[in-house]
Write a protein that holds these residues in place. Structure first.
Motif, PDB file in Angstrom:
ATOM      1  N   ILE A  17       2.853  74.382  10.003  1.00  0.00           N
ATOM      2  CA  ILE A  17       1.975  73.201   9.948  1.00  0.00           C
ATOM      3  C   ILE A  17       1.041  73.181  11.148  1.00  0.00           C
ATOM      4  O   ILE A  17      -0.171  72.976  11.020  1.00  0.00           O
ATOM      5  CB  ILE A  17       2.828  71.917   9.887  1.00  0.00           C
ATOM      6  CG1 ILE A  17       3.514  71.812   8.527  1.00  0.00           C
ATOM      7  CG2 ILE A  17       1.977  70.681  10.166  1.00  0.00           C
ATOM      8  CD1 ILE A  17       4.504  70.682   8.411  1.00  0.00           C
ATOM      9  N   GLN A  43      -1.655  75.878  10.794  1.00  0.00           N
ATOM     10  CA  GLN A  43      -2.688  75.515   9.813  1.00  0.00           C
ATOM     11  C   GLN A  43      -3.599  74.412  10.363  1.00  0.00           C
ATOM     12  O   GLN A  43      -4.819  74.474  10.243  1.00  0.00           O
ATOM     13  CB  GLN A  43      -2.014  75.067   8.501  1.00  0.00           C
ATOM     14  CG  GLN A  43      -2.923  74.361   7.513  1.00  0.00           C
ATOM     15  CD  GLN A  43      -3.974  75.289   6.917  1.00  0.00           C
ATOM     16  OE1 GLN A  43      -3.944  76.496   7.117  1.00  0.00           O
ATOM     17  NE2 GLN A  43      -4.937  74.721   6.190  1.00  0.00           N
ATOM     18  N   CYS A  45       7.479  73.722  11.095  1.00  0.00           N
ATOM     19  CA  CYS A  45       6.626  73.019  12.060  1.00  0.00           C
ATOM     20  C   CYS A  45       5.566  73.954  12.629  1.00  0.00           C
ATOM     21  O   CYS A  45       4.424  73.557  12.852  1.00  0.00           O
ATOM     22  CB  CYS A  45       7.462  72.426  13.192  1.00  0.00           C
ATOM     23  SG  CYS A  45       8.478  71.043  12.670  1.00  0.00           S
ATOM     24  N   LEU A  61      -4.521  70.165   6.051  1.00  0.00           N
ATOM     25  CA  LEU A  61      -3.368  70.992   5.691  1.00  0.00           C
ATOM     26  C   LEU A  61      -3.678  71.948   4.544  1.00  0.00           C
ATOM     27  O   LEU A  61      -2.999  72.952   4.356  1.00  0.00           O
ATOM     28  CB  LEU A  61      -2.191  70.100   5.301  1.00  0.00           C
ATOM     29  CG  LEU A  61      -1.478  69.398   6.457  1.00  0.00           C
ATOM     30  CD1 LEU A  61      -0.495  68.371   5.936  1.00  0.00           C
ATOM     31  CD2 LEU A  61      -0.765  70.412   7.340  1.00  0.00           C
TER      32      LEU A  61
END
Ligand SMILES: Nc1ncnc2c1ncn2[C@@H]1O[C@H](COP(=O)(O)OP(=O)(O)OP(=O)(O)O)[C@@H](O)[C@H]1O
Ligand SMILES: [Mg+2]
Lengths: 344, 334
Positions: free
Chosen positions: A174, A177, A171, B164
């Protein structure tokens, strides 16, 4: 004074299953409040959604544990729509009010007797996570306890911690990013000024909904770990106090910083557990003051005994939090300069 | 139009190293719509040769107060149009209605011939319309260059799933970064690129907001008091930048209180008072217009309204016609 017991409590809980749960919940809240500026005072509602999505799938629908995980995530997405669609076009405080109301509504709903066949009402749902613990690589014959310096865990907790911290790491990755991407830049812009973002062509409503969903699903994962670690889904686990503890975790670390939720959760649980162990030991100790032990004084003047001393830890912690807000409002990782920009 | 539109991906007129106030002054004299207004009558609601924006019967009521009540307005493509009027005239409210930040009680707005009444404000940027705010909205905890980059269009990394995967947006991001630095250079803000926007002064924030708006490569730029609180020297270079926008073929509508500024750069002036448009015309026509003088001096409600020298009445219905010495009535009529 049994210092070893105090240190063991402190170190074990600092990295334990509770810290996993709060780290995840705070990562979600950080996405909501830290990066997007969404006031969420009901993160525990998302935890409940995740937990009951999982528990009800096993208990009520008689489906597998693993499908339950998926259902938990779906419950969180549904909750996002319920919370977000009516409020996200309005001023920020409306979401705040809706979240706090929703989280309490969820708790009262699942514990009502009418829901017994679905949610187990106030008895909750128990022993639903066997498929998870069947995979435990730490199971061993004989003693189920592991010890390493001051760290002491049962095999089941170690397994929850291994998977839990892995999920936390994922998590974080993510979040990191996303927040360095243009998507994250739009979230921060919306946090700073929604109208400016809209004037530049950003659909603020859609972004806020996405951020609410992402942070909510991560909060749901926190709820799942919370009930997996105890093999029990209890409605009253999800009371509003939890939300405020999650806020405390985030504030200790500093909002909108990637590591805050994790370090905040570790410090929070180490401090709370260490404090409790210390107070307990203090009352039991044979240290004397004016001819009586501290325990005698505590009982005489403060009505404090080993039984109720655990409540005092929250008072002390509250005091500490106030001092933190006074002297380091930006938390551990925050920057004071950046915080001061709000006031200009 | 300009000699430096050498890269299709860039905002026209912005080239590496060519920025700064110096570059702005080189081309500011070039007015691509020179003479367009010659045959346009100086009256409220008059049709323009090539309108980019049209507002029809736009009104906005706040309870009992009618903040805006515009019968008809066209804005000429490629022009610099000034919107002036006393405090509380409804200029900002009108801006909000035109840009979708507020919904009109009645009326309709069209951009490039397409009705935009039901278009949400965030979609207008992709239709080429961008605005700034009277109360500057610098994004405090983003750096100046991040503020700029936010304005860029077509960034795939602004989608959650593509975000992402860096390779999907890194290329565009680099181009945007370069473009951002060029715009900053043009605004003489390069030295502040890495500062948090919240640390800037009020005037510097105005610059950031305007520069950020230009990053969207707009067709129509709407500036609400862009020069307010900006020092005189900087105002001069801002004026140059606004003229440069015109020479790039963009349309500019701006709200301004300083009549010197209005006279200096605007091709056309629209005057509002108490929600209505009371006069329209080139800058030189405005000072002599009786309705405008009354509005500014506050004698607008006076029943004994004076007639101007050509005998036109100034009524409260917003149909004030006016003409001045420079033209005769026959020239002015449609
Ligand atoms: N949200 C609102 N609610 C109620 N009244 C409003 C609102 N917004 C504007 N008004 C009123 O509408 C009128 C026009 O205000 P507006 O801000 O458009 O004026 P303005 O021409 O931009 O003035 P200034 O030159 O001072 O910026 C004012 O009388 C104001 O009080
Ligand atoms: Mg205004």
């Amino acid at each position: 004074m049994n210092w070893e017991s105090i240190l063991t409590q402190t170190f074990s809980q600092g990295f334990g299953t509770q810290a996993v749960v709060f780290a995840l919940a705070a990562i979600g809240l950080n996405i909501h409040f830290g990066y997007t500026g969404l006031l969420n005072f009901g993160q525990v509602g998302y935890m409940a959604a995740g937990a009951y999505g999982l528990g009800m799938t096993v208990y009520w629908l008689d489906q597998s544990f693993w499908l339950g995980i998926v259902m938990g995530i779906i419950y969180c997405l549904v909750l996002t729509l319920v919370l977000g669609i009516p409020t996200l076009r309005l001023r920020a405080d409306y979401l705040g009010i809706a979240t706090i109301a929703a989280s309490e509504s969820i708790r009262l709903f699942v514990r009502s007797r009418g829901q017994r066949t679905r949610t187990g009402a106030s008895e909750g749902i128990n022993d639903f996570a066997d498929p998870f613990f069947d995979l435990n690589i730490f199971n061993k014959p004989g003693s189920q306890s592991y010890r390493f310096f001051y760290w002491e865990y049962r095999a089941g907790d170690l397994w929850v911690m291994l998977i839990g911290w892995t999920v936390v790491a994922l998590c974080l990755l993510i979040t990191w990013q996303l927040m360095r991407s243009p998507w994250g830049r739009v979230l921060k812009a919306i946090r700073e000024d929604e109208d400016a973002a809209r004037a530049l062509g950003k659909n603020a409503y859609a972004y806020k909904l996405q951020a609410l969903a992402l942070g909510g699903v991560i909060g749901g994962l926190a709820g799942m770990f919370q009930v997996i670690r105890t093999q029990s889904v209890q409605p009253d686990t999800f009371n509003p106090t939890i939300t405020f503890m999650i806020w405390a975790v985030l504030i200790i670390g500093g909002v909108a910083r990637i590591w805050s939720p994790v370090v905040g959760a570790m410090i929070f649980w180490a401090a709370i557990s260490g404090l409790e162990a210390f107070l307990r030991e203090l009352i039991r100790s044979d240290w004397e003051l004016f001819g009586d032990t501290i325990g005698v004084h505590a009982e005489r003047f403060l009505n404090l005994t080993v039984q109720n001393v655990s409540q005092v830890k929250f008072m002390v912690f509250g005091m500490t939090l106030m001092l933190l807000m006074r002297f380091r409002p930006q938390g551990i990782f925050g920057s004071r300069e950046e915080m001061a920009l709000d006031d200009r | 139009m300009t000699d430096n539109s050498n890269d299709a991906d860039f905002v026209p007129g912005i080239t590496a190293g060519g920025g700064g106030a110096g570059a702005a002054t080189d081309i500011e004299h070039h007015n691509p719509i020179e003479g367009v207004f010659d045959d346009v009558a100086w009256e409220v609601g008059v049709a323009k040769p090539d309108p980019i924006l049209k507002a029809t019967k736009v009104s906005r009521k706040f309870g009992g107060l009618t903040a805006v009540d515009v019968d008809y307005l066209e804005v000429q493509r490629g022009s610099i149009t000034a919107l002036i009027g006393p405090n509380g005239a409804g200029k900002t409210t009108f801006f909000n209605l035109l840009t979708g930040f507020d919904e009109p009680t009645t009326g309709s707005v069209s951009l490039n011939g397409e009705t935009i009444d039901k278009v949400p404000s965030h979609k207008l940027a992709s239709k080429g319309m961008v605005r700034t705010f009277q109360l500057t909205k610098a994004l405090s905890k983003l750096t100046v260059v991040e503020n700029m980059k936010l304005g860029a269009k077509d960034q795939p990394g602004e989608s959650m799933f593509k975000a992402l995967f860096s390779p999907l947006w890194k290329g565009r991001e680099d181009a945007v970064e370069q473009q951002a630095r060029e715009v900053l250079d043009r605004f003489n803000m390069t030295h502040m690129a890495e500062e948090f926007a919240g640390t800037l002064s009020g005037g510097q924030r105005k610059l950031v907001e305007m520069a950020r708006a230009i990053m969207t490569d707009p067709e129509l730029v709407m500036l609400d008091e862009p020069m307010a609180g900006v020092n005189p020297a900087l105002t001069q270079s801002l004026l140059g930048l606004v003229k440069q926008l015109r020479s790039e073929g963009r349309t500019v509508i701006f709200v301004e209180h300083d009549m010197d500024v209005v006279r200096d750069i605007s091709d056309w002036v629209v005057v509002m008072a108490e929600g209505k448009i009371i006069a329209e015309g080139p800058p030189e026509s405005i000072g002599e217009n009786q309705a405008v003088v009354d509005a500014y001096l506050g004698s607008h409600h006076d029943e004994d309204l004076e007639f101007d020298e050509d005998g036109n009445t100034t009524t409260e219905t917003g149909e004030a016609t006016f003409s001045v010495n420079a033209k005769t009535d026959s020239e002015v009529s449609e």
